[in-house]
Write a protein that holds these residues in place. Structure first.
Motif, short mmCIF file in Angstrom:
data_model
loop_
_atom_site.label_atom_id
_atom_site.label_comp_id
_atom_site.label_asym_id
_atom_site.label_seq_id
_atom_site.Cartn_x
_atom_site.Cartn_y
_atom_site.Cartn_z
N THR A 5 -7.01 -0.01 -6.13
CA THR A 5 -6.91 -0.91 -4.97
C THR A 5 -5.69 -0.58 -4.13
O THR A 5 -5.76 -0.48 -2.90
CB THR A 5 -6.86 -2.38 -5.42
OG1 THR A 5 -8.04 -2.68 -6.16
CG2 THR A 5 -6.77 -3.31 -4.22
N SER A 6 -4.56 -0.38 -4.78
CA SER A 6 -3.33 -0.03 -4.05
C SER A 6 -3.50 1.28 -3.30
O SER A 6 -3.06 1.42 -2.15
CB SER A 6 -2.15 0.07 -5.02
OG SER A 6 -1.90 -1.17 -5.64
N ARG A 61 -0.23 -1.89 10.09
CA ARG A 61 0.95 -2.25 9.30
C ARG A 61 0.52 -2.68 7.90
O ARG A 61 -0.61 -3.09 7.69
CB ARG A 61 1.71 -3.38 9.99
CG ARG A 61 2.25 -3.01 11.38
CD ARG A 61 2.98 -4.17 12.02
NE ARG A 61 3.53 -3.80 13.32
CZ ARG A 61 2.87 -3.86 14.46
NH1 ARG A 61 1.61 -4.28 14.46
NH2 ARG A 61 3.43 -3.50 15.61
N ARG A 62 1.48 -2.63 6.99
CA ARG A 62 1.17 -2.97 5.60
C ARG A 62 0.63 -4.39 5.48
O ARG A 62 -0.36 -4.64 4.80
CB ARG A 62 2.42 -2.82 4.73
CG ARG A 62 2.20 -3.21 3.27
CD ARG A 62 3.45 -3.00 2.45
NE ARG A 62 4.59 -3.73 3.00
CZ ARG A 62 5.81 -3.73 2.46
NH1 ARG A 62 6.05 -3.02 1.38
NH2 ARG A 62 6.80 -4.43 3.01
N PHE A 102 -8.84 -6.05 0.03
CA PHE A 102 -8.03 -5.46 -1.03
C PHE A 102 -7.47 -6.60 -1.89
O PHE A 102 -6.34 -7.04 -1.72
CB PHE A 102 -6.90 -4.62 -0.43
CG PHE A 102 -7.39 -3.57 0.53
CD1 PHE A 102 -8.06 -2.44 0.06
CD2 PHE A 102 -7.23 -3.73 1.91
CE1 PHE A 102 -8.53 -1.47 0.95
CE2 PHE A 102 -7.69 -2.77 2.79
CZ PHE A 102 -8.35 -1.63 2.31
N ALA A 103 -8.33 -7.07 -2.78
CA ALA A 103 -7.98 -8.24 -3.59
C ALA A 103 -7.39 -7.82 -4.93
O ALA A 103 -7.70 -6.75 -5.48
CB ALA A 103 -9.22 -9.10 -3.82
N SER A 104 -6.52 -8.65 -5.46
CA SER A 104 -5.98 -8.44 -6.79
C SER A 104 -6.97 -8.97 -7.82
O SER A 104 -8.05 -9.47 -7.47
CB SER A 104 -4.63 -9.15 -6.94
OG SER A 104 -4.77 -10.54 -6.67
N ASP A 114 1.78 -6.53 -3.49
CA ASP A 114 2.83 -5.54 -3.74
C ASP A 114 2.22 -4.19 -4.07
O ASP A 114 1.48 -4.05 -5.06
CB ASP A 114 3.73 -6.01 -4.89
CG ASP A 114 4.92 -5.08 -5.09
OD1 ASP A 114 5.16 -4.22 -4.20
OD2 ASP A 114 5.62 -5.21 -6.11
N ILE A 115 2.52 -3.20 -3.23
CA ILE A 115 2.04 -1.83 -3.49
C ILE A 115 3.22 -0.86 -3.49
O ILE A 115 3.03 0.36 -3.38
CB ILE A 115 0.99 -1.40 -2.45
CG1 ILE A 115 1.55 -1.52 -1.02
CG2 ILE A 115 -0.28 -2.22 -2.59
CD1 ILE A 115 0.60 -0.98 0.04
#
Length: 414
Positions: A242-243, A256-257, A311-313, A321-322
């Motif tokens: 995912t990251s 942007r992030r 982009f789920a955890s 946090d990546i």
């Protein structure tokens, strides 16, 4: 008190004319020898300076006061405690107060206004309540961090009206010792909040104005084609899928992030070719609608739709946090000192190398001001150089071929 000097004499806590003895000359000796009342307090008034007196409490604490009338209302202001204040100094201050009264100024009202005047902490509280919610969450959080860790510990207790140029300059200088760029960002925030204080009528001038900023050297890092290949290879082999997909998404869209991490499925059209970022998620606080490439569409199609976030955890919430993944893949790719934000610059550099104009690049990146995109102008050097070479080659080719006759027999060009 004015017009009532015969009754300006010692009084107990009842403060009535019937309990007042004759006035005396208030001196340091008299103040030291005053006897404390059994309860409450007693005031001994001066025979010469109307309204001025010394108060002693049952506990033996002594302080100087001034009784006066203002707009028909009897008032009393405490000058200061004995022995911190001498009789001479207290009388001088009493005379200053009486001059203010004669000029239509109530000294007690001035003191109360100053006491209740907003502090820098109050300024931040209103700024936090009214203005920070209008900013992107990440920007708001950064500003709160500046206040909590840097600004408020130094200036929080100061009255807004008492903050000076020297206070703000000293703050900027202290941060500049090891964080010159951060010092400039803090200075910008301080200026902005004091401008709001002017708008709100709290002050008339900005104490942070005209402070010289630290010199900043704009850092622009663009990945080369070889570095991009190595980065993609590192992303393909790293276990945090995912990251890694977030980082690929940033490289392919120039976003942007925070925009990538907060991307939701409902922000994309059914074909996954148009991404509409809500105003609440963009730095400019404006909706940004931008097409995405087929490679981005393929990436999105490969993602599971088990959450509202692209982009789920593991818990279904947005990934937050990546940094660790970025540190690992950038090291594996041998990128050196490269930031995640450099992926955005790389996207712009590739667009420029493909001949896209600055307005197009600005639209793709979501810039609202042309000067923001102008930083990429130098990236057009190569295509412009190639165009210049073509023109130069054509000129010399024409010279080599000699004059060309036209249909009517005239040589040269019109």
């Amino acid at each position: 008190m004015p017009g009532r000097s015969k009754t300006d004499i010692s009084q107990n806590s009842a403060d009535t004319a019937r309990t007042r003895p004759e006035p005396v000359r208030v001196s340091d000796k008299l103040v030291r020898e005053l006897q404390a009342p059994e309860r409450g307090n007693r005031i001994t008034y001066d025979a010469k300076l109307s309204g001025f007196g010394v108060r002693i409490t049952a506990a033996g604490r002594r302080s100087f006061i001034l009784n006066y009338y203002f707009k028909g209302r009897e008032r009393r202001i405490t000058i200061g405690s004995y022995p911190e204040w001498t009789v001479l100094a207290a009388k001088k201050r009493a005379e200053e107060f009486k001059l203010q009264i004669a000029n239509g100024i109530d000294p007690l009202e001035v003191r109360e206004t100053e006491f209740n005047a907003p502090t820098v902490r109050d300024l931040f509280a209103r700024y936090d309540r009214q203005n920070l919610p209008k900013l992107a969450p990440r920007s708001a959080a950064d500003i709160r961090s500046m206040f909590d860790k840097i600004i408020l510990p130094r200036l929080g207790a100061k009255k807004v009206a008492d903050v000076t140029f020297s206070d703000c300059e000293a703050l900027h200088r202290a941060i500049s010792v090891d964080r010159p760029v951060r010092a400039n960002r803090v200075l910008e925030v301080v200026r902005r909040t004091f401008n709001l204080a002017i708008t709100w009528g709290w002050i008339e001038r900005n104490p942070a104005a005209r402070i010289e900023r630290n010199t900043e050297h704009k850092r622009a890092r663009y990945l080369s084609q070889d570095e991009i290949v190595r980065l993609l290879a590192a992303l393909d082999t790293h276990p945090q899928r995912t990251s890694c997909d977030v980082l690929k998404f940033m490289l392919l869209t120039g976003c942007r992030r925070g925009e990538a991490l907060g991307a939701r499925w409902d922000q994309f059209d059914p074909s996954l070719r148009i991404w509409t970022k809500p105003a609440a998620t963009t730095k400019q606080r404006r909706e940004h609608r931008v097409p995405v490439s087929s490679m981005v569409t393929d990436l999105l199609n490969s993602r599971p739709r088990s959450s509202e976030f692209v982009f789920a955890s593991a818990d279904g919430k947005a990934l937050t946090d990546i940094k660790r993944t970025w540190a690992a893949v950038s090291a594996a790719a041998g990128l050196g000192k490269t930031r995640m934000h450099d992926l955005r610059h790389t996207f712009a550099s590739i667009a420029a190398s493909q001949g896209q104009s600055l307005p197009v690049i600005g639209a793709m990146l979501g810039h609202t001001q042309t000067q923001t995109t102008a930083r990429y102008a130098h990236l057009f050097d190569d295509p412009l150089l190639a165009a210049a070479e073509l023109v130069g080659a054509s000129v010399f080719q024409a010279k080599a071929n000699g004059p060309v006759a036209d249909i009517e027999g005239h040589s040269g060009t019109r």
